[in-house]
Design a protein around this motif. Structure first.
Motif, PDB file in Angstrom:
ATOM      1  N   TYR A 128       0.842  -1.201   0.000  1.00 26.29           N
ATOM      2  CA  TYR A 128       0.000   0.000   0.000  1.00 26.29           C
ATOM      3  C   TYR A 128       0.878   1.253   0.000  1.00 26.29           C
ATOM      4  N   ASP A 129       1.970   1.206   0.756  1.00 32.80           N
ATOM      5  CA  ASP A 129       2.887   2.342   0.783  1.00 32.80           C
ATOM      6  C   ASP A 129       3.477   2.613  -0.593  1.00 32.80           C
ATOM      7  N   LEU A 130       3.742   1.548  -1.344  1.00 35.02           N
ATOM      8  CA  LEU A 130       4.263   1.704  -2.705  1.00 35.02           C
ATOM      9  C   LEU A 130       3.241   2.446  -3.573  1.00 35.02           C
ATOM     10  N   THR A 131       1.961   2.080  -3.403  1.00 35.29           N
ATOM     11  CA  THR A 131       0.892   2.782  -4.120  1.00 35.29           C
ATOM     12  C   THR A 131       0.801   4.227  -3.680  1.00 35.29           C
ATOM     13  N   TRP A 132       0.974   4.453  -2.390  1.00 36.96           N
ATOM     14  CA  TRP A 132       0.944   5.802  -1.827  1.00 36.96           C
ATOM     15  C   TRP A 132       2.064   6.654  -2.441  1.00 36.96           C
ATOM     16  N   ILE A 133       3.266   6.076  -2.537  1.00 39.43           N
ATOM     17  CA  ILE A 133       4.386   6.796  -3.126  1.00 39.43           C
ATOM     18  C   ILE A 133       4.058   7.201  -4.564  1.00 39.43           C
ATOM     19  N   ALA A 134       3.448   6.285  -5.333  1.00 32.34           N
ATOM     20  CA  ALA A 134       3.061   6.600  -6.709  1.00 32.34           C
ATOM     21  C   ALA A 134       2.023   7.722  -6.737  1.00 32.34           C
ATOM     22  N   ALA A 135       1.108   7.714  -5.752  1.00 28.86           N
ATOM     23  CA  ALA A 135       0.079   8.763  -5.690  1.00 28.86           C
ATOM     24  C   ALA A 135       0.694  10.120  -5.360  1.00 28.86           C
ATOM     25  N   VAL A 136       1.710  10.123  -4.497  1.00 24.75           N
ATOM     26  CA  VAL A 136       2.413  11.365  -4.175  1.00 24.75           C
ATOM     27  C   VAL A 136       3.056  11.941  -5.435  1.00 24.75           C
ATOM     28  N   GLU A 137       3.675  11.071  -6.227  1.00 24.53           N
ATOM     29  CA  GLU A 137       4.279  11.505  -7.487  1.00 24.53           C
ATOM     30  C   GLU A 137       3.223  12.095  -8.422  1.00 24.53           C
ATOM     31  N   GLU A 138       2.086  11.433  -8.512  1.00 26.52           N
ATOM     32  CA  GLU A 138       1.009  11.916  -9.386  1.00 26.52           C
ATOM     33  C   GLU A 138       0.527  13.285  -8.927  1.00 26.52           C
ATOM     34  N   HIS A 139       0.366  13.451  -7.609  1.00 30.71           N
ATOM     35  CA  HIS A 139      -0.083  14.742  -7.078  1.00 30.71           C
ATOM     36  C   HIS A 139       0.917  15.843  -7.414  1.00 30.71           C
ATOM     37  N   PHE A 140       2.214  15.552  -7.232  1.00 26.44           N
ATOM     38  CA  PHE A 140       3.225  16.570  -7.507  1.00 26.44           C
ATOM     39  C   PHE A 140       3.232  16.947  -8.985  1.00 26.44           C
ATOM     40  N   LEU A 141       3.099  15.944  -9.869  1.00 29.59           N
ATOM     41  CA  LEU A 141       3.074  16.250 -11.292  1.00 29.59           C
ATOM     42  C   LEU A 141       1.851  17.090 -11.650  1.00 29.59           C
ATOM     43  N   GLY A 142       0.728  16.839 -10.962  1.00 28.92           N
ATOM     44  CA  GLY A 142      -0.454  17.670 -11.181  1.00 28.92           C
ATOM     45  C   GLY A 142      -0.213  19.105 -10.758  1.00 28.92           C
ATOM     46  N   GLU A 143       0.468  19.277  -9.631  1.00 29.23           N
ATOM     47  CA  GLU A 143       0.789  20.621  -9.163  1.00 29.23           C
ATOM     48  C   GLU A 143       1.753  21.312 -10.134  1.00 29.23           C
ATOM     49  N   THR A 144       2.658  20.527 -10.710  1.00 31.17           N
ATOM     50  CA  THR A 144       3.600  21.078 -11.681  1.00 31.17           C
ATOM     51  C   THR A 144       2.871  21.555 -12.928  1.00 31.17           C
TER      52      THR A 144
END
Length: 244
Positions: A128-144
């Protein structure tokens, strides 16, 4: 044989930026980790199109993640800091779609890509943490994307400097009121969709406003709250993330 950091002695996992591990998770990570590699400044940690049999967590050092177009132009996707996970994309898609270049000397913890399935079977919390890490990346790219599409040039530079400052302070890397800043103005320009001249002028404007100083590979933010306001960053959100 060079020294390898035991997960019990990891200098990152107890930082407030990261979600604490349970005793079982920590024991699993000690078995899962296979070693460490050192990457000197200027060398690619991974190259676009490369296949890799390992995942890597940055133990120390910083890097830039970039995508090279066919005509040679470069788009910086984001910056890499201690605690970031590398190689997940190539692990799932067969090859890396971007490059990661060390801007400082780096040390990376290594994990065998072939044993990822064991993580999902035996440690669902870690999966689940691995999925969470991927979600963090997705959020940051959205902010970018929002930054490139909606923030003006001054706001873009303020956003980047504010995010870098916040991350490095959360990692405990502030010393004497400044944090390391190995990023070139060209790196910022390539990340923010600006020319290097435009980027330099906005950094000068922020310095003249008494908000930041960038010199000798160090960053000082004199008023983090004002810089966040200028960048239109929600100061109430304090994101934490897992570390693999």
């Amino acid at each position: 044989m060079s020294h390898v950091t035991d997960c019990l002695d990891c200098p990152l996992r107890c930082k407030p930026l990261f979600v604490p591990m349970s005793r079982d998770e920590l024991a699993f990570m000690r078995r899962f980790k296979k070693g460490e590699i050192d990457v000197p400044q200027g060398q690619d940690v991974m190259s676009q199109g490369q296949k890799s049999p390992i995942l890597q967590t940055v133990l120390s050092g910083m890097a830039v993640r970039s995508l090279l177009l066919e005509d040679g132009r470069r788009q910086v996707i984001n910056f890499i800091f201690p605690g970031d996970l590398l190689g997940l994309q190539s692990g799932l898609m067969g090859e890396s779609r971007h490059s990661v270049t060390a801007l400082t000397d780096m040390t990376l913890c290594t994990f065998p890509r072939g044993q990822i399935w064991n993580l999902f079977v035996n440690q669902p919390e870690r999966a689940y943490d691995l999925t969470w890490i991927a979600a963090v990346e997705e959020h940051f790219l959205g902010e970018t994307v929002a930054t490139l599409g909606q923030r003006d040039a001054l706001e873009r530079v303020a956003w980047a400097l504010s995010r870098i400052w916040q991350r490095l302070v959360a990692l405990g890397m502030e010393e004497g009121g400044s944090v390391p800043f190995p990023f070139r103005q060209q790196d910022l320009a390539d990340a923010l969709g600006l020319s290097i001249v435009h980027t330099n002028r906005r950094i000068v404007a922020l310095r003249q406003a008494g908000l930041v100083e960038v010199a000798a590979r160090r960053l000082v933010v004199h008023d983090p709250a004002k810089l966040s306001d200028l960048a239109q960053i929600d100061k109430k959100k304090h994101d934490v993330r897992p570390i693999l």
